[in-house]
Design a protein around this motif. Structure first.
Motif, mmCIF file in Angstrom:
data_model
loop_
_atom_site.group_PDB
_atom_site.id
_atom_site.type_symbol
_atom_site.label_atom_id
_atom_site.label_comp_id
_atom_site.label_asym_id
_atom_site.label_seq_id
_atom_site.Cartn_x
_atom_site.Cartn_y
_atom_site.Cartn_z
ATOM 1 N N ILE A 1 -4.219 10.026 -6.856
ATOM 2 C CA ILE A 1 -4.538 8.690 -6.047
ATOM 3 C C ILE A 1 -3.432 8.087 -5.302
ATOM 4 O O ILE A 1 -3.534 7.500 -4.334
ATOM 5 N N LEU A 2 -2.242 8.141 -5.772
ATOM 6 C CA LEU A 2 -0.922 7.771 -5.246
ATOM 7 C C LEU A 2 -0.774 8.631 -4.072
ATOM 8 O O LEU A 2 0.129 8.075 -3.127
ATOM 9 N N ALA A 3 -0.750 9.898 -4.228
ATOM 10 C CA ALA A 3 -0.592 10.701 -2.996
ATOM 11 C C ALA A 3 -1.074 10.675 -1.695
ATOM 12 O O ALA A 3 -0.817 11.430 -0.692
ATOM 13 N N GLN A 4 -2.149 9.868 -1.498
ATOM 14 C CA GLN A 4 -2.896 9.745 -0.305
ATOM 15 C C GLN A 4 -1.924 9.051 0.823
ATOM 16 O O GLN A 4 -1.276 8.033 0.473
ATOM 17 N N SER B 1 0.285 -6.822 -14.730
ATOM 18 C CA SER B 1 -0.393 -7.537 -13.660
ATOM 19 C C SER B 1 -0.420 -6.909 -12.346
ATOM 20 O O SER B 1 0.565 -5.961 -12.221
ATOM 21 N N ASP B 2 -0.975 -7.402 -11.524
ATOM 22 C CA ASP B 2 -1.153 -6.753 -10.327
ATOM 23 C C ASP B 2 0.281 -6.590 -9.572
ATOM 24 O O ASP B 2 0.431 -5.628 -8.983
ATOM 25 N N GLU B 3 0.795 -7.854 -9.684
ATOM 26 C CA GLU B 3 2.196 -7.803 -8.995
ATOM 27 C C GLU B 3 3.310 -6.788 -9.583
ATOM 28 O O GLU B 3 3.949 -6.377 -8.656
ATOM 29 N N LYS B 4 3.135 -6.862 -10.886
ATOM 30 C CA LYS B 4 4.223 -5.899 -11.445
ATOM 31 C C LYS B 4 3.968 -4.521 -10.988
ATOM 32 O O LYS B 4 4.682 -3.702 -10.820
ATOM 33 N N LEU B 5 2.546 -4.111 -11.144
ATOM 34 C CA LEU B 5 2.204 -2.895 -10.876
ATOM 35 C C LEU B 5 2.397 -2.591 -9.533
ATOM 36 O O LEU B 5 2.870 -1.283 -8.973
ATOM 37 N N VAL C 1 4.606 0.929 -8.135
ATOM 38 C CA VAL C 1 4.031 2.032 -7.026
ATOM 39 C C VAL C 1 4.341 1.713 -5.689
ATOM 40 O O VAL C 1 3.979 2.573 -4.949
ATOM 41 N N LYS C 2 5.303 0.661 -5.481
ATOM 42 C CA LYS C 2 5.680 0.581 -4.020
ATOM 43 C C LYS C 2 6.290 1.819 -3.506
ATOM 44 O O LYS C 2 5.880 2.055 -2.226
ATOM 45 N N PRO C 3 6.758 2.750 -4.183
ATOM 46 C CA PRO C 3 7.802 3.827 -3.259
ATOM 47 C C PRO C 3 6.644 4.713 -2.732
ATOM 48 O O PRO C 3 6.541 5.398 -1.695
ATOM 49 N N TYR D 1 1.293 1.515 0.779
ATOM 50 C CA TYR D 1 0.192 1.014 0.482
ATOM 51 C C TYR D 1 -0.003 0.424 -0.821
ATOM 52 O O TYR D 1 -1.061 0.584 -1.486
ATOM 53 N N TYR D 2 1.114 -0.200 -1.412
ATOM 54 C CA TYR D 2 1.219 -0.467 -2.589
ATOM 55 C C TYR D 2 0.118 -1.651 -3.351
ATOM 56 O O TYR D 2 -0.415 -1.358 -4.387
ATOM 57 N N ASN D 3 -0.279 -2.388 -2.414
ATOM 58 C CA ASN D 3 -1.300 -3.486 -3.006
ATOM 59 C C ASN D 3 -2.624 -2.701 -3.179
ATOM 60 O O ASN D 3 -3.639 -2.921 -3.865
ATOM 61 N N GLN D 4 -2.893 -1.983 -1.995
ATOM 62 C CA GLN D 4 -4.208 -1.119 -2.129
ATOM 63 C C GLN D 4 -4.259 -0.205 -3.206
ATOM 64 O O GLN D 4 -5.230 -0.225 -3.697
ATOM 65 N N LYS D 5 -3.296 0.536 -3.435
ATOM 66 C CA LYS D 5 -3.174 1.552 -4.408
ATOM 67 C C LYS D 5 -3.215 0.814 -5.697
ATOM 68 O O LYS D 5 -3.796 1.636 -6.786
ATOM 69 N N THR D 6 -2.744 -0.147 -5.965
ATOM 70 C CA THR D 6 -2.691 -1.035 -7.330
ATOM 71 C C THR D 6 -4.065 -1.312 -7.428
ATOM 72 O O THR D 6 -4.559 -1.064 -8.674
#
Length: 232
Positions: free
Chosen positions: A48-51, A80-84, A88-90, A93-98
């Motif tokens: 999922i993260l690899a997209q 929490s969404d913020e911490k997650l 996954v920020k690296p 699209y970290y908000n979407q992937k969260t």
């Protein structure tokens, strides 16, 4: 279905050509040991993260999740969404992937009692349908999960597959649809999980290192003698 086949007229020709490609790639590169994950759940999360991002970036995000000790269904759901998102920020699209990670974990918890093996017990067709029903999971991600996570024989198609098979002369255009190209491949190969796993991984390796989108290194290519692009 329009099969974009060019010089390969018969099914036997296509099958022989595909196996020849595999054998040459395997002899040149050797086994790829893909997908690199310690657990099936890690494999799914990394898919999922690899997209739309490089694998190196995915590895950084996975390492962050492991360090935070939340690489589990409950771990992700209780974060929490913020911490997650920060973890996954690296992967971009970290908000979407969260959001996608939490939606998928919620789905596993509600529909399969947090048991990934129950999901993977479905037959290929049903499993694919269920995965594709999840927002943000497309054909490539779903099939990667089926092949590398559930360990069921389905061929994963991506931009590398289209590029290589177009240059070799198997298909007329890189714009061929995902399902059309997958159907051509699977109709002409014996469905074996380990074989499909290795073949796809070899294609990715070859296209990253040799058959690049721009400035392919044709003089070092193990497929050059059977390649339309090289012999034009």
């Amino acid at each position: 279905m329009k099969q974009d086949i060019t010089k390969l007229a018969s099914s036997n020709d296509i099958s022989q050509f595909l196996y020849n490609i595999y054998n040459k790639l395997y002899e040149f590169w050797g086994p790829q040991h893909w997908w690199p994950a310690e657990t099936k759940f890690e494999m799914v999360i990394s898919a999922i993260l690899a997209q739309n991002i490089s694998w190196n970036s995915v590895e950084k995000a996975i390492c962050n999740l492991k360090r935070a000790n939340i690489l589990s269904i409950e771990g992700i759901l209780q974060t929490s969404d913020e911490k997650l998102a920060e973890l996954v920020k690296p992967a971009g699209y970290y908000n979407q992937k969260t959001k996608r990670l939490k939606e998928f974990c919620n789905f596993l918890k509600k529909e399969f009692n947090s048991d990934l093996e129950k999901l993977f017990a479905l037959d290929i067709s049903s499993l694919r349908q269920v995965l594709l029903s999840q927002k943000g999971i497309g054909f490539e991600t779903a099939d990667s999960i089926i092949l590398y996570g559930a360990e069921k024989p389905i061929f994963v198609v991506d931009s590398y597959t289209k590029r290589l098979f177009y240059r070799l002369g198997l298909i007329e255009s890189e714009k061929i649809s995902y399902n059309d190209l997958q159907a051509i491949i699977m109709a002409n190969l014996t469905p074996q999980t380990k074989f499909f796993n290795e073949f796809h991984a070899l294609i990715v390796k070859h296209c990253k290192e040799i058959c690049k989108s721009k400035k392919p290194i044709c003089n070092k290519c193990c497929l050059r003698l059977i390649c339309n692009y090289f012999n034009e």
